[in-house]
Design an enzyme around this catalytic site. Structure first.
Site, PDB file in Angstrom:
ATOM      1  N   GLU A   1       2.689  -1.651  -6.686  1.00 45.85           N
ATOM      2  CA  GLU A   1       1.907  -2.543  -7.519  1.00 45.85           C
ATOM      3  C   GLU A   1       1.059  -1.941  -8.727  1.00 45.85           C
ATOM      4  O   GLU A   1       0.515  -1.050  -8.198  1.00 45.85           O
ATOM      5  CB  GLU A   1       1.224  -3.623  -6.760  1.00 45.85           C
TER       6      GLU A   1
ATOM      7  N   GLU B   1      -0.555  -3.744   2.179  1.00 43.22           N
ATOM      8  CA  GLU B   1      -2.117  -3.640   2.260  1.00 43.22           C
ATOM      9  C   GLU B   1      -2.902  -4.202   3.581  1.00 43.22           C
ATOM     10  O   GLU B   1      -3.154  -5.034   3.366  1.00 43.22           O
ATOM     11  CB  GLU B   1      -2.342  -4.560   1.027  1.00 43.22           C
TER      12      GLU B   1
END
Ligand code: GBH
Length: 485
Positions: free
Chosen positions: A391, A203
């Site tokens: 995720e 991220e």
């Protein structure tokens, strides 16, 4: 396969439903009566689909000073008053540094095929560069062996935000990108005999913008736009240089990707115009990160928007940044909604209604179609070889009831709905290879400290006892049946 349309998909479902109920008169469907058998489960995933759980080093390990680990920006940030919920830190977290064998047992009991974990860079290189610390690497070697002894395939993220504090300037410095590549080379050279799946970074926006622009995450800075763009550039450069370093140090067949929370755009209505606008929004909304990786350039819309603040790019950077990947990992939680319009941009991002249902973290909408569009937008734009959901999960207000159970039915709802929409993407032929649920267990939720629980195992942070929640029981069934239950 790609051409199976939404309409056809809908028809298939409708047809199966009709078959299921054919010849059954309504009274026979009353409660307590045998239910009609369908030929095959409707939401079956293909054989070989990988089910897993995900965690990250600073969120679970603890052992912050053990065996020569150096401090990370998150150690410093969490120890700075006012930065995290009630001053919570990752000093102990789930103590997975010592309890990793127990955690491997939890994974085994679920029946997962894979475990996505990350490594603490400053365990391996205490100051981020220079002399490695053998004890740090040895910990991960033991974890890998433990997983493999339990038939669980390790998927390792090299960096999940715990930047070594010893690197001068952190991500403001281009040297940090180079140090990251050296760390990637060292780790993959030593673990690459057993670990075949690597992710570089987790991220980008969270260790660039949130750390250096918003200041909500480590190191808590609020820099002007030009400097933030440079930090972003160093982030994606680190990824690119690391891909090259991994390839140079691992055997053929090693799979390399990343875990990215590309902003997910969902069309307000599934019609051609809104779908096209959504695709454009995906490309533009992720311009500094995934779009740059996939296209090997900063697109015009981004450069025009940033003007003089655009990042300074050196020769060779974009080639490294766009190094070929074996898969893209998508971390999916929540969407943005897009409406096509007549503006120059061609679309508007529609604000959420105040009544939009949410999970325990206010940023997580109850909008499961986002997982389908996450996959579809990225695949339609850039045709990656493979997609993993690296995720997906949510926080819930988990409590242990008088029977000792954690009945997290809201989390089960969230997960079930997401998997249903992920199945749609797989059924339409998008190359979805696997799914990692966030998270194996409750852990240090960054600025939210221990106030938000994302695990399918409940952790008592005083005793460190792990207890499976209802969602763990549910996930075990999903895995055993390879279908949404
Ligand atoms: C992921 O980040 C992380 O990879 C993982 O470590 C983390 O535990 C998990 O998700 C759950 O959060 O409070 O409204 O200002 C998700 C990215 C960045 C999304 C911070 C929420 C804060 C929104 N997150 N953001 S708000």
């Amino acid at each position: 396969m790609r051409n199976i349309t939404r309409r056809l998909f809908g028809k298939t479902v409708a047809a199966s439903a009709a078959t299921a109920f054919a010849g059954v008169s309504l009274p026979e469907l009353a409660f307590g009566q045998p239910q009609p058998q369908t030929s095959a489960p409707q939401l079956q995933f293909t054989k070989g689909f990988l089910w897993g759980c995900a965690t990250a080093s600073y969120q679970i390990e603890g052992g912050a000073k053990d065996d020569g680990r150096g401090p990370s920006l998150w150690d410093n940030f969490s120890h700075t008053p006012g930065k995290t919920h009630e001053g919570d830190t990752g000093d102990i977290a789930d103590d997975s540094y010592h309890l990793y064998k127990e955690d491997a047992k939890l994974l085994k009991a679920l029946g997962v095929g894979g475990y996505r974990m990350s490594m603490s860079w400053s365990r391996v290189f205490p100051t981020g560069a220079g002399t490695p610390n053998p004890k740090g690497l040895d910990y991960y070697s033991r974890v890998v062996d433990e997983l493999m002894a339990n038939n669980i395939t390790p998927y390792i993220t090299l960096f999940h935000w715990d930047t070594p504090a010893g690197l001068p300037g952190g991500w403001q410095s281009r040297d940090t990108s180079k140090a990251f590549a050296d760390y990637a080379a060292y780790v993959t050279k030593h673990l690459g005999d057993r670990v075949k799946h690597w992710m570089t970074t987790n991220e980008f926006v969270c260790f660039t913008d949130l750390g250096y622009s918003i200041g909500q995450f480590a190191p808590g800075m609020k820099l002007p736009a030009a400097q933030v763009n440079q930090v972003r550039h160093h982030g994606i450069l680190a990824h690119g240089l690391a891909v090259q370093a991994i390839r140079a140090n691992t055997p053929a067949g090693t799979q390399v990707g990343l875990a990215e929370n590309a902003t997910v755009f969902v069309p307000v209505v599934e019609t051609k115009e809104h779908i096209e606008a959504t695709r454009k929004a995906t490309r533009e909304g992720n311009a500094p990160f995934l779009t740059a990786l996939m296209e090997g350039k900063y697109i015009d819309a981004y450069l025009e928007h940033e003007g003089a603040n655009a990042p300074k790019v050196e020769a060779g950077d974009m080639a490294a940044i766009s190094s070929k990947l074996d898969f893209i990992g998508l971390n999916v939680y929540t969407p943005q909604f897009v409406r096509a319009d007549d503006s120059k941009q061609g679309y508007t991002v529609v604000p959420y209604p105040t009544s939009q249902p949410k999970m325990a973290s206010p940023w997580i909408l109850r909008a499961p179609e986002c997982i389908y569009w996450a996959v579809r937008n990225v695949c339609d734009l850039w045709k990656p070889q493979g997609i993993f959901i690296t995720e997906n999960g949510c926080s819930s207000d988990d409590v242990i009831n008088s029977a000792g159970r954690i009945e997290d039915i809201d989390r089960v709802m969230y997960l079930r709905n997401h998997l249903t929409h992920l199945h749609r993407a797989a059924a339409e032929g998008y190359p979805v290879k696997g799914y990692f649920l966030w998270s194996l267990m409750d852990n240090f939720e960054w600025a939210d400290g221990y106030s938000k629980r994302f695990g399918i195992h409940y952790v008592d942070f005083k005793t460190l006892k792990r207890t499976p929640k209802l969602s763990a029981q549910w996930y075990k069934e999903v895995i055993a049946n390879n279908t949404v239950v």
